[in-house]
Write a protein that holds these residues in place. Structure first.
Motif, PDB file in Angstrom:
ATOM      1  N   ARG A 238      -0.018  -0.747   9.625  1.00 13.64           N
ATOM      2  CA  ARG A 238      -0.788   0.431  10.037  1.00 13.64           C
ATOM      3  C   ARG A 238      -1.430   1.085   8.814  1.00 13.64           C
ATOM      4  NH1 ARG A 238      -1.267   3.784  14.270  1.00 13.64           N
ATOM      5  NH2 ARG A 238       0.489   2.836  15.409  1.00 13.64           N
ATOM      6  N   HIS A 239      -2.716   1.358   8.923  1.00 17.87           N
ATOM      7  CA  HIS A 239      -3.481   2.152   7.977  1.00 17.87           C
ATOM      8  C   HIS A 239      -3.478   3.579   8.515  1.00 17.87           C
ATOM      9  CE1 HIS A 239      -6.720  -0.002   5.345  1.00 17.87           C
ATOM     10  NE2 HIS A 239      -5.824   0.615   4.617  1.00 17.87           N
ATOM     11  N   LEU A 240      -2.664   4.471   8.031  1.00 11.66           N
ATOM     12  CA  LEU A 240      -2.675   5.856   8.512  1.00 11.66           C
ATOM     13  C   LEU A 240      -3.667   6.642   7.675  1.00 11.66           C
ATOM     14  CD1 LEU A 240      -1.331   7.734  10.600  1.00 11.66           C
ATOM     15  CD2 LEU A 240       0.298   8.386   8.829  1.00 11.66           C
ATOM     16  N   GLN A 241      -4.740   7.085   8.326  1.00  7.36           N
ATOM     17  CA  GLN A 241      -5.825   7.728   7.602  1.00  7.36           C
ATOM     18  C   GLN A 241      -5.504   9.191   7.287  1.00  7.36           C
ATOM     19  OE1 GLN A 241      -8.432   6.192   6.398  1.00  7.36           O
ATOM     20  NE2 GLN A 241      -7.874   4.240   7.333  1.00  7.36           N
ATOM     21  N   PRO A 242      -6.042   9.724   6.176  1.00  2.00           N
ATOM     22  CA  PRO A 242      -5.828  11.136   5.847  1.00  2.00           C
ATOM     23  C   PRO A 242      -6.680  12.043   6.715  1.00  2.00           C
ATOM     24  CG  PRO A 242      -7.260  10.124   4.219  1.00  2.00           C
ATOM     25  CD  PRO A 242      -6.834   9.022   5.139  1.00  2.00           C
ATOM     26  N   TRP A 243      -6.154  13.211   7.018  1.00  2.00           N
ATOM     27  CA  TRP A 243      -6.928  14.267   7.690  1.00  2.00           C
ATOM     28  C   TRP A 243      -8.056  14.682   6.757  1.00  2.00           C
ATOM     29  CZ3 TRP A 243      -6.525  16.432  12.497  1.00  2.00           C
ATOM     30  CH2 TRP A 243      -7.173  17.650  12.724  1.00  2.00           C
ATOM     31  N   HIS A 244      -9.237  14.932   7.299  1.00  2.00           N
ATOM     32  CA  HIS A 244     -10.405  15.080   6.423  1.00  2.00           C
ATOM     33  C   HIS A 244     -11.288  16.267   6.774  1.00  2.00           C
ATOM     34  CE1 HIS A 244     -12.602  13.433   9.850  1.00  2.00           C
ATOM     35  NE2 HIS A 244     -11.685  12.479   9.906  1.00  2.00           N
ATOM     36  N   PRO A 255      -5.552   6.141   2.248  1.00  2.00           N
ATOM     37  CA  PRO A 255      -4.674   6.034   3.417  1.00  2.00           C
ATOM     38  C   PRO A 255      -3.236   5.738   3.009  1.00  2.00           C
ATOM     39  CG  PRO A 255      -5.941   4.025   3.146  1.00  2.00           C
ATOM     40  CD  PRO A 255      -6.448   4.993   2.102  1.00  2.00           C
ATOM     41  N   LYS A 256      -2.319   6.030   3.908  1.00  2.00           N
ATOM     42  CA  LYS A 256      -0.941   5.569   3.747  1.00  2.00           C
ATOM     43  C   LYS A 256      -0.789   4.255   4.502  1.00  2.00           C
ATOM     44  CE  LYS A 256       2.383   8.763   4.061  1.00  2.00           C
ATOM     45  NZ  LYS A 256       3.142   9.939   4.533  1.00  2.00           N
ATOM     46  N   VAL A 257       0.063   3.388   3.992  1.00  2.00           N
ATOM     47  CA  VAL A 257       0.207   2.055   4.569  1.00  2.00           C
ATOM     48  C   VAL A 257       1.660   1.838   5.009  1.00  2.00           C
ATOM     49  CG1 VAL A 257      -0.069  -0.415   4.182  1.00  2.00           C
ATOM     50  CG2 VAL A 257      -1.650   1.181   3.108  1.00  2.00           C
ATOM     51  N   PHE A 258       1.820   1.362   6.238  1.00  2.00           N
ATOM     52  CA  PHE A 258       3.143   1.077   6.797  1.00  2.00           C
ATOM     53  C   PHE A 258       3.156  -0.331   7.384  1.00  2.00           C
ATOM     54  CE2 PHE A 258       2.689   5.671   7.175  1.00  2.00           C
ATOM     55  CZ  PHE A 258       3.941   6.164   6.836  1.00  2.00           C
ATOM     56  N   VAL A 259       4.193  -1.103   7.093  1.00  2.00           N
ATOM     57  CA  VAL A 259       4.502  -2.274   7.908  1.00  2.00           C
ATOM     58  C   VAL A 259       5.031  -1.720   9.229  1.00  2.00           C
ATOM     59  CG1 VAL A 259       5.935  -4.337   8.142  1.00  2.00           C
ATOM     60  CG2 VAL A 259       5.019  -3.691   5.893  1.00  2.00           C
ATOM     61  N   ARG A 260       4.381  -2.081  10.332  1.00  2.00           N
ATOM     62  CA  ARG A 260       4.580  -1.337  11.569  1.00  2.00           C
ATOM     63  C   ARG A 260       5.962  -1.520  12.194  1.00  2.00           C
ATOM     64  NH1 ARG A 260      -0.832  -1.295  15.216  1.00  2.00           N
ATOM     65  NH2 ARG A 260       0.641  -0.151  16.521  1.00  2.00           N
ATOM     66  N   ASP A 261       6.553  -2.677  12.052  1.00  2.00           N
ATOM     67  CA  ASP A 261       7.872  -2.897  12.641  1.00  2.00           C
ATOM     68  C   ASP A 261       8.941  -2.735  11.569  1.00  2.00           C
ATOM     69  OD1 ASP A 261       9.536  -3.922  14.987  1.00  2.00           O
ATOM     70  OD2 ASP A 261      10.099  -5.306  13.386  1.00  2.00           O
ATOM     71  N   SER A 262       9.879  -1.827  11.809  1.00  2.00           N
ATOM     72  CA  SER A 262      10.925  -1.567  10.804  1.00  2.00           C
ATOM     73  C   SER A 262      11.776  -2.807  10.555  1.00  2.00           C
ATOM     74  CB  SER A 262      11.799  -0.392  11.242  1.00  2.00           C
ATOM     75  OG  SER A 262      12.414  -0.656  12.498  1.00  2.00           O
TER      76      SER A 262
END
Length: 387
Positions: A238-244, A255-262
């Motif tokens: 997931r590319h979590l975008q910053p509020w702008h 952006p913050k980056v997450f591997v979507r499945d823990s």
């Protein structure tokens, strides 16, 4: 078998639209859900990874003309991109004959590639639905630790032991790297992509630093962007975008980056038990990503997720803009103490948040300070489900 909440969304979409595209990574349960729907109505199922089923559709109109009145389920539909033009003609022909909804259910593993293939051919004729991995409100609060540790892929979550679950996830990663990704076209060495994926897991929930990733892999920043886009397209990152929207503030723009499945995070890092997870530096980022995926999945259709951070340090882990333009500010902490920093309250003022929540590891739903409510993850999911 766990009842999937998305089943209702698919059924509603089929009742109102000629075609529905169900997107999600492999092994997430798309086929199981589709076959369950097929048991409830006249249907035909084709798996386009099988040569025999692809042969049936060499002359698609000849076959599909015979299926009018049935729900046609096409699994791994991205394997036959040329099929979409035929589907458009089929949908239009069926509409003229009075069959306006519930004609095709298309299952796909690659989101952006599939969207690009179908956007022009099926414009106005199709609805897209993303299928997540198992979520907390589907498996029950008493399985929270298992779901966090093992992740939400059904075969991993339901494995007989922690060792069997880890072995499944290792096989899943290997299959994606050695077979699935090369089948989509990119010629990326499996070892390189595995290292990249592992680097993302180590930095779970951090700001994207393409330069550092490029240096670590010995590739260009452009190549890092290509690798990342691929994993985002496959719905694995997931590319979590910053509020702008705050013109007067110096906002973080990466952006913050997450591997979507823990569970994949933990497999990439070799964390096979809760003890090893709780003692690892990634525990906070893993918990944050786990909560974000559950909250976004529970939010109403059309909700936009962001995070907020200023150069001065004001920060919100998750900002949700709901379809009716209500803004929720959500802090996520792996703690039993219902407290947030002053920076969270300042950030919530910046974005004019309508609701402020602290999702924490405690069990009580309690008021905290300055209109903030501290609640467990399950309670936050219920709140979003009620919207």
């Amino acid at each position: 078998m766990y009842p999937r909440r998305i089943n209702r969304s698919v059924m509603i979409a089929l009742a109102n639209q000629a075609a529905v595209v169900l997107l999600g990574p492999r092994q997430v349960g798309k086929t199981t859900l589709a076959l369950g729907i097929a048991e409830q109505r006249p249907s035909v199922y084709l798996d386009l990874e099988r040569d025999a089923d692809r042969q049936i559709l060499i002359e698609p109109d000849l076959y599909l003309d015979e299926q009018i009145g049935r729900l046609v389920i096409l699994d791994e539909v991205q394997q036959m991109p040329g099929l979409f033009k035929s589907l458009r003609g089929q949908i239009d022909m069926r509409r003229r004959k009075g069959f306006r909804s519930g004609q095709f259910l298309l299952l796909g593993s690659a989101s952006n590639a599939l969207l690009h293939q179908s956007a022009e051919s099926l414009a106005g004729r199709v609805r897209y639905i993303e299928m997540p991995t198992l979520r907390l409100d589907e498996v029950g609060e008493n399985r929270l630790s298992d779901l966090w540790l093992r992740g939400g892929f059904p075969d991993s979550f339901q494995a007989d032991s922690a060792q069997a679950s880890m072995a499944w996830r290792e096989d899943f990663l290997r299959t994606y790297l050695e077979r699935d990704i090369p089948s989509l076209g990119p010629r990326i060495p499996a070892t390189t992509l595995r290292r990249f994926w592992t680097m993302l897991a180590h930095a779970q929930g951090g700001l994207l630093n393409a330069a550092a990733l490029a240096e670590g892999l010995g590739v260009s920043g452009q190549t890092i962007g290509r690798y990342l886009d691929l994993l985002v397209d496959l719905m694995l990152v997931r590319h979590l975008q910053p509020w702008h929207e705050n013109v007067g503030k110096r906002l973080v723009k990466s952006p913050k980056v997450f591997v979507r499945d823990s569970g994949l995070v933990h497999a990439l890092l070799g964390l096979g038990s809760m003890e090893s997870l709780l003692g690892h530096p990634v525990v906070g980022g893993s918990w944050e990503g786990f909560c974000i995926e559950n909250l976004v999945a529970a939010a109403p259709t059309g909700t936009e997720p962001y995070f907020y951070r200023t150069a001065a340090g004001a920060e919100i882990d998750l900002v949700l803009r709901l379809p009716k333009d209500e803004i929720w500010a959500i802090e996520i902490k792996r703690t039993t103490s219902p407290k947030v920093s002053r920076g969270f309250h300042l950030a919530a003022e910046d974005i004019k948040a309508d609701r402020k929540l602290l999702v924490y590891a405690g069990e009580r739903n309690v008021p905290a300070s300055d209109r903030l409510r501290a609640i467990p993850l399950a309670a936050a999911i219920d709140l979003l489900r009620d919207q």
